[in-house]
Design a protein around this motif. Structure first.
Motif, short mmCIF file in Angstrom:
data_model
loop_
_atom_site.label_atom_id
_atom_site.label_comp_id
_atom_site.label_asym_id
_atom_site.label_seq_id
_atom_site.Cartn_x
_atom_site.Cartn_y
_atom_site.Cartn_z
N HIS A 103 0.85 -1.19 0.00
CA HIS A 103 0.00 0.00 0.00
C HIS A 103 0.88 1.24 0.00
CE1 HIS A 103 -4.11 -1.51 0.63
NE2 HIS A 103 -3.63 -2.38 1.49
N LYS A 135 -3.86 1.06 -3.17
CA LYS A 135 -3.43 -0.33 -3.17
C LYS A 135 -2.23 -0.51 -4.08
CE LYS A 135 -8.01 -2.24 -2.22
NZ LYS A 135 -9.08 -3.16 -2.70
N VAL A 190 0.27 -6.15 -4.10
CA VAL A 190 -0.03 -7.30 -3.25
C VAL A 190 -0.82 -6.86 -2.04
CG1 VAL A 190 1.85 -8.77 -4.03
CG2 VAL A 190 2.26 -7.14 -2.18
N SER A 191 -1.94 -6.18 -2.23
CA SER A 191 -2.68 -5.55 -1.14
C SER A 191 -3.69 -6.46 -0.44
CB SER A 191 -3.39 -4.30 -1.66
OG SER A 191 -4.32 -4.67 -2.68
N ASP A 192 -4.03 -7.60 -1.03
CA ASP A 192 -5.06 -8.46 -0.43
C ASP A 192 -4.65 -8.89 0.96
OD1 ASP A 192 -6.14 -10.21 -3.45
OD2 ASP A 192 -6.58 -8.22 -2.66
N GLY A 193 -5.57 -8.69 1.95
CA GLY A 193 -5.31 -9.11 3.32
C GLY A 193 -4.65 -8.04 4.17
N TYR A 194 -4.35 -6.88 3.56
CA TYR A 194 -3.71 -5.78 4.26
C TYR A 194 -4.55 -4.51 4.14
CZ TYR A 194 0.51 -8.65 3.48
OH TYR A 194 1.43 -9.67 3.43
N SER A 195 -4.42 -3.63 5.14
CA SER A 195 -5.03 -2.32 5.06
C SER A 195 -4.13 -1.30 5.73
CB SER A 195 -6.42 -2.31 5.71
OG SER A 195 -6.31 -2.59 7.10
N GLN A 197 1.65 -14.64 4.83
CA GLN A 197 2.06 -13.28 5.15
C GLN A 197 3.32 -13.24 6.03
OE1 GLN A 197 -1.92 -12.08 6.60
NE2 GLN A 197 -1.97 -10.60 4.92
#
Lengths: 114, 112
Positions: free
Chosen positions: A47, A57, A60-65, A85
């Motif tokens: 991110h 994003k 590789v943004s899936d699963g992160y915020s 991760q």
């Protein structure tokens, strides 16, 4: 001296738990980034933010915020940690301007998800 | 989108040997090119950069020339030292995006 710091430097957690990695910079930079480093993949962008209230994003943004409530901080949250991760996470910051300048990196946070 | 391809390592050299680490890129617009270095247990730090075609970046004896015709930015050093042992990353970004795209890194080991 201005700096960028990450915490914790090492973390072990269990699958499914929420984890937050902190990043704090005193450069007063508008731009901040989170990368993960894995063998064979180099650094991959998770991110990034160009200023307060701005988040974007990466690849590789899936699963992160992330959230950006002030200039100095960009915390990275793993909503439900997964073994995939497990990685070393780097935060970086840089100034804006007409051409890209130097990125300043933290020392990294090593996360292990069991 | 932008991408960077680096030669795979590890590269093992004797002290005072000549070093070349290849880097090629694809990018739209007018990219800037960078080499970053990561010493063991540390974050990355900027080694050198070039912001337009034919520019040569240099620092600590390392050099790289921005070759637009071959889309390359190869890192060279005439005489490496043991202290140069590290991982080297090539990176590209374009004005207005500030998104740095890094290569996979090349590990250099220099033997005394």
């Amino acid at each position: 001296d201005a700096e960028i710091t990450q915490s914790p430097r090492h973390k072990i957690t269990e699958t499914g738990r929420q984890v937050t990695l902190a990043c704090h910079q005193t450069w007063n930079h508008n731009n901040m980034f989170w990368y993960r480093q894995d063998l064979g993949h180099g650094l991959r962008l998770i991110h990034y933010s160009y200023g307060v209230q701005d988040t974007n994003k990466g690849e590789v943004s899936d699963g992160y915020s992330v959230s950006r409530s002030n200039t100095e901080d960009l915390p990275l949250t793993l909503e439900s940690a997964a073994s995939s991760q497990t990685s070393v996470y780097f935060c970086a910051s840089g100034s804006g301007g007409p051409s890209p300048g130097e990125l300043f990196f933290g020392e990294g946070s090593r996360l292990t998800v069991l | 989108g932008n991408s960077v391809t680096q030669m795979e390592g590890p590269v093992t050299l004797s002290e005072e040997a000549f070093l070349t680490i290849n880097c090629t890129y694809t990018a739209t617009g007018y990219p800037s090119l960078f080499w970053y270095v990561q010493y063991p247990g540390e974050g990355l730090q900027l080694l050198l950069k070039a912001t337009k075609a034919d520019d040569k970046g240099s620092n600590k004896g390392f050099e790289a020339t921005y070759r637009k015709e071959t889309t390359s930015f190869h890192l060279e050093k005439g005489s490496v030292q043991v202290s140069d042992s590290a991982v080297y990353f090539c990176a590209v970004t374009t004005s207005g995006t500030y998104k740095y795209i890094f290569g996979t890194g090349t590990r250099l080991k220099v033997l005394a």
